[in-house]
Structures are given as C-alpha cells and as structure tokens.
Design a protein around this motif. Sequence first.
Motif, PDB file in Angstrom:
ATOM      1  N   GLU A 134      48.114  41.031  56.851  1.00 19.26           N
ATOM      2  CA  GLU A 134      47.245  40.026  56.244  1.00 19.26           C
ATOM      3  C   GLU A 134      45.879  40.128  56.918  1.00 19.26           C
ATOM      4  O   GLU A 134      45.778  40.239  58.138  1.00 19.26           O
ATOM      5  CB  GLU A 134      47.846  38.648  56.491  1.00 19.26           C
ATOM      6  CG  GLU A 134      47.046  37.521  55.918  1.00 19.26           C
ATOM      7  CD  GLU A 134      47.729  36.184  56.181  1.00 19.26           C
ATOM      8  OE1 GLU A 134      47.020  35.243  56.566  1.00 19.26           O
ATOM      9  OE2 GLU A 134      48.954  36.081  56.011  1.00 19.26           O
ATOM     10  N   LEU A 135      44.819  40.124  56.139  1.00 16.58           N
ATOM     11  CA  LEU A 135      43.464  40.226  56.653  1.00 16.58           C
ATOM     12  C   LEU A 135      42.785  38.869  56.619  1.00 16.58           C
ATOM     13  O   LEU A 135      43.063  38.052  55.745  1.00 16.58           O
ATOM     14  CB  LEU A 135      42.652  41.211  55.799  1.00 16.58           C
ATOM     15  CG  LEU A 135      43.237  42.605  55.645  1.00 16.58           C
ATOM     16  CD1 LEU A 135      42.447  43.387  54.612  1.00 16.58           C
ATOM     17  CD2 LEU A 135      43.258  43.321  56.973  1.00 16.58           C
ATOM     18  N   HIS A 136      41.898  38.638  57.565  1.00 19.12           N
ATOM     19  CA  HIS A 136      41.116  37.412  57.584  1.00 19.12           C
ATOM     20  C   HIS A 136      39.674  37.734  57.907  1.00 19.12           C
ATOM     21  O   HIS A 136      39.382  38.660  58.641  1.00 19.12           O
ATOM     22  CB  HIS A 136      41.645  36.418  58.633  1.00 19.12           C
ATOM     23  CG  HIS A 136      42.871  35.721  58.195  1.00 19.12           C
ATOM     24  ND1 HIS A 136      42.836  34.539  57.490  1.00 19.12           N
ATOM     25  CD2 HIS A 136      44.171  36.045  58.315  1.00 19.12           C
ATOM     26  CE1 HIS A 136      44.072  34.162  57.212  1.00 19.12           C
ATOM     27  NE2 HIS A 136      44.897  35.066  57.705  1.00 19.12           N
ATOM     28  N   ASP A 137      38.788  36.980  57.345  1.00 17.76           N
ATOM     29  CA  ASP A 137      37.375  37.059  57.684  1.00 17.76           C
ATOM     30  C   ASP A 137      36.842  35.634  57.672  1.00 17.76           C
ATOM     31  O   ASP A 137      37.312  34.791  56.912  1.00 17.76           O
ATOM     32  CB  ASP A 137      36.616  37.915  56.668  1.00 17.76           C
ATOM     33  CG  ASP A 137      35.265  38.387  57.176  1.00 17.76           C
ATOM     34  OD1 ASP A 137      34.921  38.105  58.354  1.00 17.76           O
ATOM     35  OD2 ASP A 137      34.544  39.044  56.412  1.00 17.76           O
ATOM     36  N   PHE A 138      35.898  35.370  58.539  1.00 19.29           N
ATOM     37  CA  PHE A 138      35.337  34.021  58.590  1.00 19.29           C
ATOM     38  C   PHE A 138      33.849  34.120  58.844  1.00 19.29           C
ATOM     39  O   PHE A 138      33.331  35.139  59.277  1.00 19.29           O
ATOM     40  CB  PHE A 138      36.027  33.166  59.652  1.00 19.29           C
ATOM     41  CG  PHE A 138      35.908  33.705  61.050  1.00 19.29           C
ATOM     42  CD1 PHE A 138      34.863  33.327  61.876  1.00 19.29           C
ATOM     43  CD2 PHE A 138      36.845  34.600  61.525  1.00 19.29           C
ATOM     44  CE1 PHE A 138      34.758  33.834  63.158  1.00 19.29           C
ATOM     45  CE2 PHE A 138      36.750  35.103  62.809  1.00 19.29           C
ATOM     46  CZ  PHE A 138      35.692  34.717  63.623  1.00 19.29           C
ATOM     47  N   ASP A 139      33.152  33.035  58.543  1.00 19.86           N
ATOM     48  CA  ASP A 139      31.708  33.014  58.713  1.00 19.86           C
ATOM     49  C   ASP A 139      31.236  31.567  58.788  1.00 19.86           C
ATOM     50  O   ASP A 139      31.941  30.646  58.372  1.00 19.86           O
ATOM     51  CB  ASP A 139      31.031  33.715  57.538  1.00 19.86           C
ATOM     52  CG  ASP A 139      29.661  34.273  57.870  1.00 19.86           C
ATOM     53  OD1 ASP A 139      29.116  33.946  58.947  1.00 19.86           O
ATOM     54  OD2 ASP A 139      29.124  35.045  57.056  1.00 19.86           O
ATOM     55  N   LEU A 140      30.033  31.394  59.304  1.00 18.58           N
ATOM     56  CA  LEU A 140      29.345  30.114  59.254  1.00 18.58           C
ATOM     57  C   LEU A 140      28.448  30.158  58.030  1.00 18.58           C
ATOM     58  O   LEU A 140      27.590  31.036  57.913  1.00 18.58           O
ATOM     59  CB  LEU A 140      28.507  29.903  60.516  1.00 18.58           C
ATOM     60  CG  LEU A 140      29.295  29.769  61.807  1.00 18.58           C
ATOM     61  CD1 LEU A 140      28.355  29.812  63.004  1.00 18.58           C
ATOM     62  CD2 LEU A 140      30.094  28.478  61.820  1.00 18.58           C
ATOM     63  N   LEU A 141      28.658  29.243  57.096  1.00 18.32           N
ATOM     64  CA  LEU A 141      27.903  29.226  55.846  1.00 18.32           C
ATOM     65  C   LEU A 141      27.254  27.870  55.645  1.00 18.32           C
ATOM     66  O   LEU A 141      27.793  26.844  56.062  1.00 18.32           O
ATOM     67  CB  LEU A 141      28.818  29.539  54.660  1.00 18.32           C
ATOM     68  CG  LEU A 141      29.509  30.908  54.694  1.00 18.32           C
ATOM     69  CD1 LEU A 141      30.511  31.015  53.552  1.00 18.32           C
ATOM     70  CD2 LEU A 141      28.495  32.033  54.630  1.00 18.32           C
ATOM     71  N   VAL A 142      26.125  27.882  54.966  1.00 18.74           N
ATOM     72  CA  VAL A 142      25.383  26.654  54.676  1.00 18.74           C
ATOM     73  C   VAL A 142      25.408  26.421  53.172  1.00 18.74           C
ATOM     74  O   VAL A 142      25.180  27.339  52.384  1.00 18.74           O
ATOM     75  CB  VAL A 142      23.923  26.764  55.166  1.00 18.74           C
ATOM     76  CG1 VAL A 142      23.122  25.548  54.741  1.00 18.74           C
ATOM     77  CG2 VAL A 142      23.885  26.941  56.678  1.00 18.74           C
ATOM     78  N   ALA A 143      25.693  25.184  52.775  1.00 17.85           N
ATOM     79  CA  ALA A 143      25.689  24.813  51.359  1.00 17.85           C
ATOM     80  C   ALA A 143      25.566  23.298  51.266  1.00 17.85           C
ATOM     81  O   ALA A 143      25.681  22.590  52.260  1.00 17.85           O
ATOM     82  CB  ALA A 143      26.966  25.289  50.677  1.00 17.85           C
ATOM     83  N   LYS A 144      25.343  22.817  50.061  1.00 17.36           N
ATOM     84  CA  LYS A 144      25.269  21.364  49.856  1.00 17.36           C
ATOM     85  C   LYS A 144      26.680  20.800  49.684  1.00 17.36           C
ATOM     86  O   LYS A 144      27.198  20.212  50.605  1.00 17.36           O
ATOM     87  CB  LYS A 144      24.353  21.036  48.683  1.00 17.36           C
ATOM     88  CG  LYS A 144      22.895  21.329  48.991  1.00 17.36           C
ATOM     89  CD  LYS A 144      22.000  20.973  47.834  1.00 17.36           C
ATOM     90  CE  LYS A 144      20.563  21.357  48.144  1.00 17.36           C
ATOM     91  NZ  LYS A 144      19.667  21.077  47.044  1.00 17.36           N
ATOM     92  N   PRO A 145      27.341  20.982  48.535  1.00 16.97           N
ATOM     93  CA  PRO A 145      28.715  20.471  48.441  1.00 16.97           C
ATOM     94  C   PRO A 145      29.720  21.514  48.927  1.00 16.97           C
ATOM     95  O   PRO A 145      29.440  22.713  48.921  1.00 16.97           O
ATOM     96  CB  PRO A 145      28.884  20.205  46.946  1.00 16.97           C
ATOM     97  CG  PRO A 145      27.979  21.181  46.286  1.00 16.97           C
ATOM     98  CD  PRO A 145      26.815  21.387  47.238  1.00 16.97           C
ATOM     99  N   ALA A 146      30.904  21.072  49.332  1.00 17.69           N
ATOM    100  CA  ALA A 146      31.942  21.980  49.832  1.00 17.69           C
ATOM    101  C   ALA A 146      32.347  23.002  48.770  1.00 17.69           C
ATOM    102  O   ALA A 146      32.642  24.145  49.102  1.00 17.69           O
ATOM    103  CB  ALA A 146      33.148  21.184  50.303  1.00 17.69           C
ATOM    104  N   ILE A 147      32.363  22.634  47.512  1.00 18.43           N
ATOM    105  CA  ILE A 147      32.752  23.574  46.451  1.00 18.43           C
ATOM    106  C   ILE A 147      31.788  24.761  46.411  1.00 18.43           C
ATOM    107  O   ILE A 147      32.192  25.894  46.175  1.00 18.43           O
ATOM    108  CB  ILE A 147      32.856  22.877  45.068  1.00 18.43           C
ATOM    109  CG1 ILE A 147      33.445  23.818  44.030  1.00 18.43           C
ATOM    110  CG2 ILE A 147      31.521  22.367  44.591  1.00 18.43           C
ATOM    111  CD1 ILE A 147      34.923  24.005  44.171  1.00 18.43           C
ATOM    112  N   GLU A 148      30.527  24.515  46.689  1.00 20.39           N
ATOM    113  CA  GLU A 148      29.531  25.591  46.706  1.00 20.39           C
ATOM    114  C   GLU A 148      29.793  26.556  47.865  1.00 20.39           C
ATOM    115  O   GLU A 148      29.672  27.766  47.711  1.00 20.39           O
ATOM    116  CB  GLU A 148      28.129  24.997  46.823  1.00 20.39           C
ATOM    117  CG  GLU A 148      27.011  26.012  46.806  1.00 20.39           C
ATOM    118  CD  GLU A 148      25.650  25.345  46.964  1.00 20.39           C
ATOM    119  OE1 GLU A 148      24.853  25.831  47.790  1.00 20.39           O
ATOM    120  OE2 GLU A 148      25.391  24.342  46.269  1.00 20.39           O
ATOM    121  N   VAL A 149      30.170  26.037  49.016  1.00 22.35           N
ATOM    122  CA  VAL A 149      30.417  26.902  50.169  1.00 22.35           C
ATOM    123  C   VAL A 149      31.684  27.731  49.955  1.00 22.35           C
ATOM    124  O   VAL A 149      31.759  28.880  50.371  1.00 22.35           O
ATOM    125  CB  VAL A 149      30.461  26.109  51.491  1.00 22.35           C
ATOM    126  CG1 VAL A 149      31.778  25.429  51.725  1.00 22.35           C
ATOM    127  CG2 VAL A 149      30.124  27.015  52.663  1.00 22.35           C
TER     128      VAL A 149
END
Length: 109
Positions: free
Chosen positions: A34-49
């Motif tokens: 199983e692969l995983h990737d993560f990041d710090l992302l900026v958005a307005k609503p959670a659905i957008e992120v």
Amino acid sequence: MDGFSVELRREPSINKHKLYLVNVGGYKSSTLAELHDFDLLVAKPAIEVKQKALQTLLVDSQQRHKDNLKDVDDCVLLNKVGEYYIHLREEPNGEHFKPEWQGYKPIDI
C-alpha cells in the motif's frame, strides 16, 4: 504550500484559506504494498482540499483506496500550534516546500 507562508500569532485567524495535512493512500500494479503520500495543502473549504489532494498526490497510482469510505485517508485542519494560531499569508511567487531530508534518522544522532 504553493503561494502561502505561515505566521504564528496569539489571535485567531479570520482568513478563509486554511491549512490542512492530507494523507492519500493507493496502489500500483507493480507492487502489493500500500502506498501513501501526504502534503500540506491550502484551501478554503475541506472539500476543495480533498479534490486538490486527489489531483496532486499519488497521481501515478492505478487505484486509490478508501479507508472508512473517505476519498482521502486523513484530512486534518491545522489551525493552532500550542497557544498560537496559524495565519496564512499569500505569497504570489512562493514555491512548494522541499523536504530537507527523506527517510528515517536515528533519534540518538
């Protein structure tokens, strides 16, 4: 965090843009792992992120898995560190962060 920098202040932020830690899981046909990737992302609503995460993380995996029937494994709003609130400031010429190291480091070094 393309286009944003972080400041810590004692008062809550009123900025509509929020900082999220997003973790996406998936699989490749060439491995059983199983692969995983993560990041710090900026958005307005959670659905957008979440949409942004699925467009940018593990883009070469054939199938993304859904833990707990979610599109991403984790989507955590980061708005406070200790007693300080996270404030985002737009940086039009900002660049995406690059890790200073990758992998594991022994704790005793």
